[in-house]
Design an enzyme around this catalytic site. Structure first.
Site, PDB file in Angstrom:
ATOM      1  N   SER A  80       0.838  -1.208   0.000  1.00 40.40           N
ATOM      2  CA  SER A  80       0.000   0.000   0.000  1.00 40.40           C
ATOM      3  C   SER A  80       0.868   1.253   0.000  1.00 40.40           C
ATOM      4  O   SER A  80       2.004   1.233   0.471  1.00 40.40           O
ATOM      5  CB  SER A  80      -0.887   0.020   1.243  1.00 40.40           C
ATOM      6  OG  SER A  80      -1.633  -1.168   1.336  1.00 40.40           O
TER       7      SER A  80
HETATM    8  N1  SAH Z   1      -0.338  -5.126   4.304  1.00 41.01           N
HETATM    9  C1  SAH Z   1       0.319  -5.455   3.068  1.00 41.01           C
HETATM   10  C2  SAH Z   1      -0.589  -5.197   1.896  1.00 41.01           C
HETATM   11  C3  SAH Z   1      -0.491  -6.302   0.923  1.00 41.01           C
HETATM   12  S1  SAH Z   1      -1.741  -6.383  -0.311  1.00 41.01           S
HETATM   13  C4  SAH Z   1       1.665  -4.757   2.951  1.00 41.01           C
HETATM   14  O1  SAH Z   1       2.009  -3.962   3.824  1.00 41.01           O
HETATM   15  O2  SAH Z   1       2.413  -5.035   2.008  1.00 41.01           O
HETATM   16  C5  SAH Z   1      -2.942  -7.414   0.442  1.00 41.01           C
HETATM   17  C6  SAH Z   1      -2.562  -8.830   0.758  1.00 41.01           C
HETATM   18  O3  SAH Z   1      -3.746  -9.472   1.210  1.00 41.01           O
HETATM   19  C7  SAH Z   1      -2.065  -9.677  -0.414  1.00 41.01           C
HETATM   20  O4  SAH Z   1      -0.811 -10.189  -0.109  1.00 41.01           O
HETATM   21  C8  SAH Z   1      -3.111 -10.772  -0.535  1.00 41.01           C
HETATM   22  O5  SAH Z   1      -2.585 -12.023  -0.937  1.00 41.01           O
HETATM   23  C9  SAH Z   1      -3.663 -10.827   0.865  1.00 41.01           C
HETATM   24  N2  SAH Z   1      -4.990 -11.443   1.005  1.00 41.01           N
HETATM   25  C10 SAH Z   1      -6.075 -11.316   0.214  1.00 41.01           C
HETATM   26  N3  SAH Z   1      -7.102 -12.054   0.692  1.00 41.01           N
HETATM   27  C11 SAH Z   1      -6.640 -12.641   1.838  1.00 41.01           C
HETATM   28  C12 SAH Z   1      -7.224 -13.533   2.797  1.00 41.01           C
HETATM   29  N4  SAH Z   1      -8.490 -13.974   2.703  1.00 41.01           N
HETATM   30  N5  SAH Z   1      -6.453 -13.935   3.825  1.00 41.01           N
HETATM   31  C13 SAH Z   1      -5.169 -13.514   3.966  1.00 41.01           C
HETATM   32  N6  SAH Z   1      -4.571 -12.696   3.086  1.00 41.01           N
HETATM   33  C14 SAH Z   1      -5.294 -12.256   2.040  1.00 41.01           C
END
Ligand code: SAH
Length: 221
Positions: free
Chosen positions: A68
């Protein structure tokens, strides 16, 4: 030493510029600003993109996912209104950057990721940066982490069609959850859900754009 320095610049000046921009955009929480000053965001992106890591935009982290943008990380961390020592559940570990920021704020972090290779890569990175205390789990985060619940704070960093009921159930009372919600994919609102004396209060903080929350209580894979 010099060669090593050239290969891995500290990018401190870029990081300080990012902090000034966050302050200019209205971020006030000194714990959030201090944490984002200390976490080297460029280590959470691919080497080829390190120079861009401090710009205010999301960057790809592989597997169709993104880290993000700094402002959104700061805003969500601030809206959590967390105190050191609180137990926080993060759904969507991704690059591990948000988890590292929360850990630097003194929170007891539990983070769930569903994509196995991303989970393993980030587990290695966080270990190499000495974040041993961040709890990690490879699973569908829309089911929460029942064995570790309740959580005083929950932060969901992917957007789904609804607020997963298991997360509401695993939120402590009092407790605060931040989650992007949208009935259409990619049309999301940042929702702050507060549980207090058994009641649920919801407040909308406007449009955001996160990758999809995929799972039993999210978008179908
Ligand atoms: N907080 C992260 C943002 C990553 S983007 C950072 O600081 O980089 C969001 C992430 O959510 C992705 O890696 C995706 O694979 C994960 N995601 C999506 N659905 C999910 C679920 N049901 N359970 C766990 N992770 C999930």
């Amino acid at each position: 030493m010099l060669a090593a320095k050239r290969l891995q610049p500290d990018l401190r000046r870029n990081r300080m510029r990012m902090i000034s921009e966050l302050i200019a955009r209205g971020i006030k929480d000194s714990a959030v600003l201090a944490a984002m000053e200390s976490v080297k965001r460029h280590l959470f992106v691919e080497e080829a993109m390190q120079a861009e890591a401090y710009g205010d935009f999301p960057l790809p982290i592989g597997f169709g996912q993104t880290i993000s943008q700094p402002y959104v990380v700061a805003l969500m961390s601030e809206l959590l209104e967390a105190e050191p020592g609180m137990k926080v559940l993060e759904i969507g570990t991704g690059s591990g950057y948000q988890a590292a920021v929360l850990a630097e704020m003194g929170l007891d972090v539990y983070s769930v990721e569903r994509i196995a290779p991303l989970y393993f890569r980030t587990a290695d990175l966080l270990r190499s940066l000495s974040y041993y205390r961040i709890g990690m789990k490879l699973d569908d985060g829309t089911m929460g982490w029942p064995e570790e619940s309740p959580f005083e704070r929950i932060i969901v960093t992917a957007g789904g069609p609804e607020i997963p009921q298991p997360l509401v159930d695993q939120l402590a009372d009092p407790g605060v959850m931040l989650i992007p919600v949208g009935e259409k994919q990619r049309r999301q609102q940042l929702v702050r859900l507060e549980k207090r004396e058994g009641k649920i209060l919801e407040h909308n903080f406007g449009p955001v754009s996160f990758v999809n929350l995929v799972g039993s209580h999210g978008w179908r894979p």
